[in-house]
Structure formats: C-alpha cells, structure tokens
Design an enzyme around this catalytic site. Structure first.
Site, PDB file in Angstrom:
ATOM      1  CE  LYS A   1      27.403  39.956  63.985  1.00 61.00           C
ATOM      2  NZ  LYS A   1      26.387  39.444  63.036  1.00 61.00           N
TER       3      LYS A   1
ATOM      4  CD  GLU B   1      29.106  55.575  56.424  1.00 63.55           C
ATOM      5  OE1 GLU B   1      27.983  55.904  55.994  1.00 63.55           O
ATOM      6  OE2 GLU B   1      30.017  56.398  56.588  1.00 63.55           O
TER       7      GLU B   1
ATOM      8  CB  CYS C   1      23.019  52.151  52.360  1.00 59.93           C
ATOM      9  SG  CYS C   1      24.622  52.095  51.559  1.00 59.93           S
TER      10      CYS C   1
ATOM     11  CD  GLU D   1      17.483  51.928  54.767  1.00 56.40           C
ATOM     12  OE1 GLU D   1      17.549  51.479  55.915  1.00 56.40           O
ATOM     13  OE2 GLU D   1      18.483  52.213  54.085  1.00 56.40           O
TER      14      GLU D   1
HETATM   15  P1  NAD Z   1      21.386  45.329  60.588  1.00 59.03           P
HETATM   16  O1  NAD Z   1      21.561  46.610  61.317  1.00 59.03           O
HETATM   17  O2  NAD Z   1      20.240  44.466  60.946  1.00 59.03           O
HETATM   18  O3  NAD Z   1      22.668  44.422  60.748  1.00 59.03           O
HETATM   19  C1  NAD Z   1      23.962  44.879  60.404  1.00 59.03           C
HETATM   20  C2  NAD Z   1      24.988  44.146  61.234  1.00 59.03           C
HETATM   21  O4  NAD Z   1      24.858  44.557  62.591  1.00 59.03           O
HETATM   22  C3  NAD Z   1      24.810  42.626  61.246  1.00 59.03           C
HETATM   23  O5  NAD Z   1      26.076  42.015  61.256  1.00 59.03           O
HETATM   24  C4  NAD Z   1      24.072  42.387  62.548  1.00 59.03           C
HETATM   25  O6  NAD Z   1      24.249  41.083  63.040  1.00 59.03           O
HETATM   26  C5  NAD Z   1      24.716  43.425  63.430  1.00 59.03           C
HETATM   27  N1  NAD Z   1      23.931  43.866  64.588  1.00 59.03           N
HETATM   28  C6  NAD Z   1      22.581  44.047  64.660  1.00 59.03           C
HETATM   29  N2  NAD Z   1      22.244  44.509  65.881  1.00 59.03           N
HETATM   30  C7  NAD Z   1      23.394  44.636  66.581  1.00 59.03           C
HETATM   31  C8  NAD Z   1      23.693  45.079  67.911  1.00 59.03           C
HETATM   32  N3  NAD Z   1      22.734  45.471  68.741  1.00 59.03           N
HETATM   33  N4  NAD Z   1      24.991  45.092  68.297  1.00 59.03           N
HETATM   34  C9  NAD Z   1      25.972  44.691  67.459  1.00 59.03           C
HETATM   35  N5  NAD Z   1      25.737  44.263  66.200  1.00 59.03           N
HETATM   36  C10 NAD Z   1      24.462  44.237  65.769  1.00 59.03           C
HETATM   37  O7  NAD Z   1      21.374  45.696  59.022  1.00 59.03           O
HETATM   38  P2  NAD Z   1      21.169  44.737  57.783  1.00 59.03           P
HETATM   39  O8  NAD Z   1      19.726  44.340  57.722  1.00 59.03           O
HETATM   40  O9  NAD Z   1      22.200  43.668  57.781  1.00 59.03           O
HETATM   41  O10 NAD Z   1      21.496  45.740  56.564  1.00 59.03           O
HETATM   42  C11 NAD Z   1      20.574  46.658  56.093  1.00 59.03           C
HETATM   43  C12 NAD Z   1      20.831  48.045  56.659  1.00 59.03           C
HETATM   44  O11 NAD Z   1      22.178  48.401  56.415  1.00 59.03           O
HETATM   45  C13 NAD Z   1      20.011  49.118  55.983  1.00 59.03           C
HETATM   46  O12 NAD Z   1      19.521  50.027  56.946  1.00 59.03           O
HETATM   47  C14 NAD Z   1      21.011  49.810  55.065  1.00 59.03           C
HETATM   48  O13 NAD Z   1      20.708  51.130  54.723  1.00 59.03           O
HETATM   49  C15 NAD Z   1      22.241  49.710  55.871  1.00 59.03           C
HETATM   50  N6  NAD Z   1      23.420  49.861  55.016  1.00 59.03           N
HETATM   51  C16 NAD Z   1      24.118  51.035  55.089  1.00 59.03           C
HETATM   52  C17 NAD Z   1      25.228  51.234  54.276  1.00 59.03           C
HETATM   53  C18 NAD Z   1      26.005  52.513  54.354  1.00 59.03           C
HETATM   54  O14 NAD Z   1      27.155  52.516  53.922  1.00 59.03           O
HETATM   55  N7  NAD Z   1      25.458  53.592  54.876  1.00 59.03           N
HETATM   56  C19 NAD Z   1      25.626  50.238  53.389  1.00 59.03           C
HETATM   57  C20 NAD Z   1      24.892  49.051  53.335  1.00 59.03           C
HETATM   58  C21 NAD Z   1      23.790  48.870  54.170  1.00 59.03           C
END
Ligand code: NAD
Length: 482
Positions: free
Chosen positions: A174, A249, A283, A382
């Site tokens: 997803k 993560e 991130c 962040e």
């Molecule tokens: P997000 O949390 O909005 O979305 C990430 C994924 O989760 C998407 O596919 C989204 O559709 C899904 N999602 C959202 N809510 C959900 C739920 N309740 N249940 C199941 N799935 C759900 O994040 P984003 O805006 O896509 O990415 C940015 C974030 O990702 C930042 O906080 C960044 O730090 C983090 N990030 C972390 C790493 C790491 O390795 N630690 C790497 C890249 C990005």
C-alpha cells in the site's frame, strides 16, 4: 487522459473505478502527470486473499530460485531507470539526479537481496545430547503488508519488498497516495521478472481507510511501515488486533553538532546536502544545527551564503539542487512551522522571500532560522522541509544534551577532528544512526537501518538485519531412531 492507473492483484491490473485522482506535477501544477483510481475495500481484501493463496507455493520455491527472480527484476529495473526516475520526479518533485540515484539504489537492493537466496539462513548448536543434531532453519512469515511513504517512492518499497520476497513471503503493498503512479510503474517492471500471480499485489488508496483495514485483515501476518509517527501508532494498534508482527520506521529531528575544530567547508557542504536535498523531505534530513560559540558566527555566515546560492527549480532540470515540496498542504505546514519558530524568537536569516520566476509549483526556499527557542517548534517538531534551525551550546557535552532533548532519535552528526569528543558523541547520542563528519541523511543498504525513541519500533531494516523481521526461526532437534 484516458490511461487510468489502478491496483494490481493476482498478476493483473484491476479495472479502474469511476473514482479518479488526477496527479499534478509539484514543479508546475498546470501540468497533469497522470490519473489513478483507488481500490475499493473489497479489492483491498481481495489483494490480501491473493497473497494468502499464493504464499504456500512461493514459500516452497527454493531460496536460490526466488533469488533468480529478484536478479531478473534488478535487470529490468536497470533498463527502465530513466523512465521510472522521470515519472517519480514528475509525480513527487524529487530532483531528477537524486531520483536516478534512488532507482540505482533500488537496483542494488534487488541484487543484494537476490544474493540472500544463496546465503546461510540457520545455525548449528552444540547439543547437550551426544547423539543429537541441533540447528535452526528459517521460513517465511506469510503474507506481509508493506505501507510506504512518498518521499522515497522506489527505494523504500524495494528495501521492504526484496527481503520479504526472497525469504518466501508474499506481499501486499500500500504505497502513499502521492506516489501512486510510480508504484504502478514499479510493479509493472517487477511483474515482468516472473513472480507467480499473487506473490506481489498492489493496493492504491488512502491509508486511513484502506491501509487501516488491511492492517487488521487476518490474512496479513506482518506489517512493515515507514511514515509518520501518528500513522505508525495507529498501525501498531491495528496489528495487535490480529497478532501480526509489525515494524515501524517513523519521523526524525536530526541534529548536526559542529565543534570549533571542525573543517567549516566540509561541515557546511554536508549539512546543506542533508538539509536541502529532496527539499528536506527525508526522515534523516538535518533540521537542527548546534554549534559551539567559537565557530557559530563563521558557520552561520557560510551556511547562509551557500544556502542562498543553491539552485532551485523544476525537478526535471538536472542542474537543480532544490526542487519543490510534494504538495500545497506540505508547503503550508512547513511555512506555518517556520512562522511558529519566529513567534518563539527565531530570526529568519535567509528564505523569507519566495523564489521569483518559477512556474506555479509548491516552492519553499531554503530557510535558515537563527536563535530559535530550545524546546520550541524548530527544536522538536519534524518539519519535513528545507529548513534548518541554528542553536548554540557552550560545550560538546551541552550540545549532545540539547540534541537529545527531543522525542525522536533517528540520525545525528558531529563535525570535529577531536577523537575524544567524537567518542563522547558516539556513546551519548540517542540516535539509531550516529555519524562523525558525515551528513545525517543517507543510508548504506548493507548495514542495519533504524532509530531509537519515537523514531522506530521493532526490528531493524536493510542488510542482513532484514532476515529477522521477514522470517520465522524453527529450532530443530534430530536424534537417531534407535
Ligand atoms: P504518512 O504517515 O502520512 O503516510 C505513510 C503511509 O502510511 C502512506 O502509505 C499512508 O497512506 C499510510 N497511512 C497513513 N495513515 C494510515 C493508517 N491509519 N493506517 C494505515 N496506513 C496509513 O507519511 P508520509 O507523509 O507519506 O511520509 C512522511 C513521514 O514519513 C515523515 O514523518 C517521515 O519522517 C517519515 N519517514 C520515515 C522514514 C524512516 O525510515 N524512519 C523514511 C521516510 C519517511
């Protein structure tokens, strides 16, 4: 534009529904990149069912044979490198040079994990019984759900998918909505490698509904998530309902500490690379610089001068260093947090003016804010944008203490030539990735990756560490029959 991209189940793309999403290029929102259609809840459930059905046969393949399919997938992706990178840059705004590098990383990850198909997976132990053979073997876990963000639309999905597949699991992926077109293209490319139908399934659509439902689907036996902290916590709660294992993560608020003996040119170059590439949407991006008084004035001056000189422009221009951010919402959120930092006493040294003469896009200039309040927005939250907060600390120990005063603990850097103080940092810095004279962003795929505190939960990703999450260990005792 009639070509509407859609989800992929049992080796075929599903017919798109009437629900269509139009993708606008973040570098020029008048340009339409494509269209996609989210899966229905029934189609998402069907994807989980397909992964469940395909699992026993795929797990029964030998690991070297699974590895061969991954080798083929690597070759196919390599051939499509420019096309995939161009689509991703157009869809989510990462500059094309960086995006090509990311696809190259995806190819390297596929080859690395293809090789895992022929490496040792168990251990032999000395048994207390003289006639017994005691060893471990590993099997897959089952159908795994991979939930990924948009900021690394190729590398993150592959660093989850490749180990999942080589160790015998089937996949429901997803992706984030902002990178749906790239996800479809990637599945199209990987699909040509010879995975049996149902081994890789793609579900496009919103996380809060489809992602949450998939997390709770009893067919799913493990969930690997990368994204924001709130989404991660909600996924953890969902996975606990079915007993699926999960790995999270999440965010970061990564510091770069600069001591007075640092080489200022090296520090500035690596800080800006880490803070501004991908428009700060990593991130592991550096978003706080903590400097000692002896170097702070000259560091401040050099950072501002070089940040002002960074070339900003459309993601497909190969000479551009800083592209747009992914969306209008993301842009507003970044600028609101900068405003919050200013309200707390911060002074914007550069970046107050929007860049002139750009096409209509989601532009945020490189921002450097001095004197923001420790404990305030720019110190703890962040931003996920090209923004650096500058902070002062009197000693190296005080700098590490200030760096640690945040809930996150993903990556951290120090710039110094002093071995003792570098060792102090290595010992006391609360971060999963600890870097001396290196930028906080960036990952080497052969080494474990992950954070501490609120940045991560559970097993490490990448390198050999991935085997722990994607396999079950069976401890076997064999004795003579008589
Ligand atoms: P997000 O949390 O909005 O979305 C990430 C994924 O989760 C998407 O596919 C989204 O559709 C899904 N999602 C959202 N809510 C959900 C739920 N309740 N249940 C199941 N799935 C759900 O994040 P984003 O805006 O896509 O990415 C940015 C974030 O990702 C930042 O906080 C960044 O730090 C983090 N990030 C972390 C790493 C790491 O390795 N630690 C790497 C890249 C990005």
């Amino acid at each position: 534009m009639d070509d509407v991209r859609s989800s992929y189940v049992r080796g075929a793309f599903l017919p798109p529904s009437d629900d269509r999403r139009q993708v606008e290029d973040p570098s020029d929102t008048t340009r339409v990149v494509g269209q996609w259609s989210p899966a229905t809840p029934a189609q998402a459930a069907e994807a989980a069912e397909a992964a469940k059905e395909a699992y026993p046969a795929w797990e029964a393949w030998t690991a070297p044979a699974r590895g061969q399919v991954l080798f083929k997938a690597a070759t196919l992706l390599e051939a499509e490198r420019d096309a995939v990178a161009t689509l991703a840059s157009s869809e989510m705004g990462k500059p094309i040079g960086e995006m090509r590098g990311e696809v190259d990383r995806g190819v390297a990850l596929l080859r690395y994990y293809a090789g895992e198909g022929t490496r040792a997976v168990g251990e032999v132990y000395p048994s207390a019984m003289a006639d017994a053979l005691l060893f471990t073997r590993r099997t897959g876990v089952g159908p795994v759900l991979l939930i990924t963000p948009w900021n690394f639309p190729v590398a993150i999905p592959i660093w989850k998918m490749a180990p999942a597949l080589v160790f015998g699991n089937t996949v429901v992926w997803k992706p984030a909505e902002w990178s749906s077109l790239t996800a479809v293209r990637l599945v199209e490319v990987l699909g040509g490698a010879g995975f049996p139908p149902g081994v890789i399934n793609l579900v496009l659509g919103p996380g809060r509904t489809l992602g949450a439902a998939l997390t709770r689907n009893p067919a799913i036996r493990a969930v690997s998530f990368t994204g924001s902290r709130p989404a991660g916590m909600s996924i953890a709660a969902g996975a606990l309902e079915t007993g699926a294992r999960f790995q999270l993560e999440m965010g970061g608020k990564n510091p770069a500490i600069v001591l007075e003996d640092a080489d200022i040119d090296v520090a500035v170059e690596r800080i800006l690379s880490s803070a501004m590439r991908s428009a700060g949407q990593k991130c592991t991006a550096t978003s706080r610089v903590i400097a000692l008084p002896g170097i702070l004035p000259s560091l401040r001056e050099a950072l501002v001068e070089r940040a002002r000189a960074l070339k900003q422009g459309p993601a497909l221009d190969a000479s551009v260093f800083l592209g747009p951010v992914v969306s209008a919402t993301q842009r507003e959120s970044i600028l609101a947090k900068v405003k919050g930092g200013v309200a707390e006493g911060g002074v914007v040294l550069t970046g107050s003016e929007p860049p002139a003469g750009m096409p209509p896009g989601h532009w945020v200039p490189p921002v450097i804010v001095d004197g923001a309040r420790p404990g305030g927005v720019l110190h703890t939250e962040e931003l996920f944008g090209p923004v650096v907060g500058l902070f002062a600390a009197d000693t190296a120990e005080a700098a590490v203490a200030l760096a640690n005063q945040v809930p996150y603990g993903l990556s951290a850097s120090i710039f110094t030539r002093d071995l003792d103080r570098a060792l102090y940092f290595i010992r006391h810095m609360e971060a999963g990735l600890v870097r001396v004279n290196d930028e906080s962003a960036g990952v080497e795929y052969q080494a474990p990756f992950g954070g501490v505190k609120e940045s991560s939960w559970g097993w490490r990703e990448q390198g050999r560490a991935a085997i722990e999450f994607y396999t079950e260990t069976h401890t076997v005792t064999v004795r003579p029959s008589r």
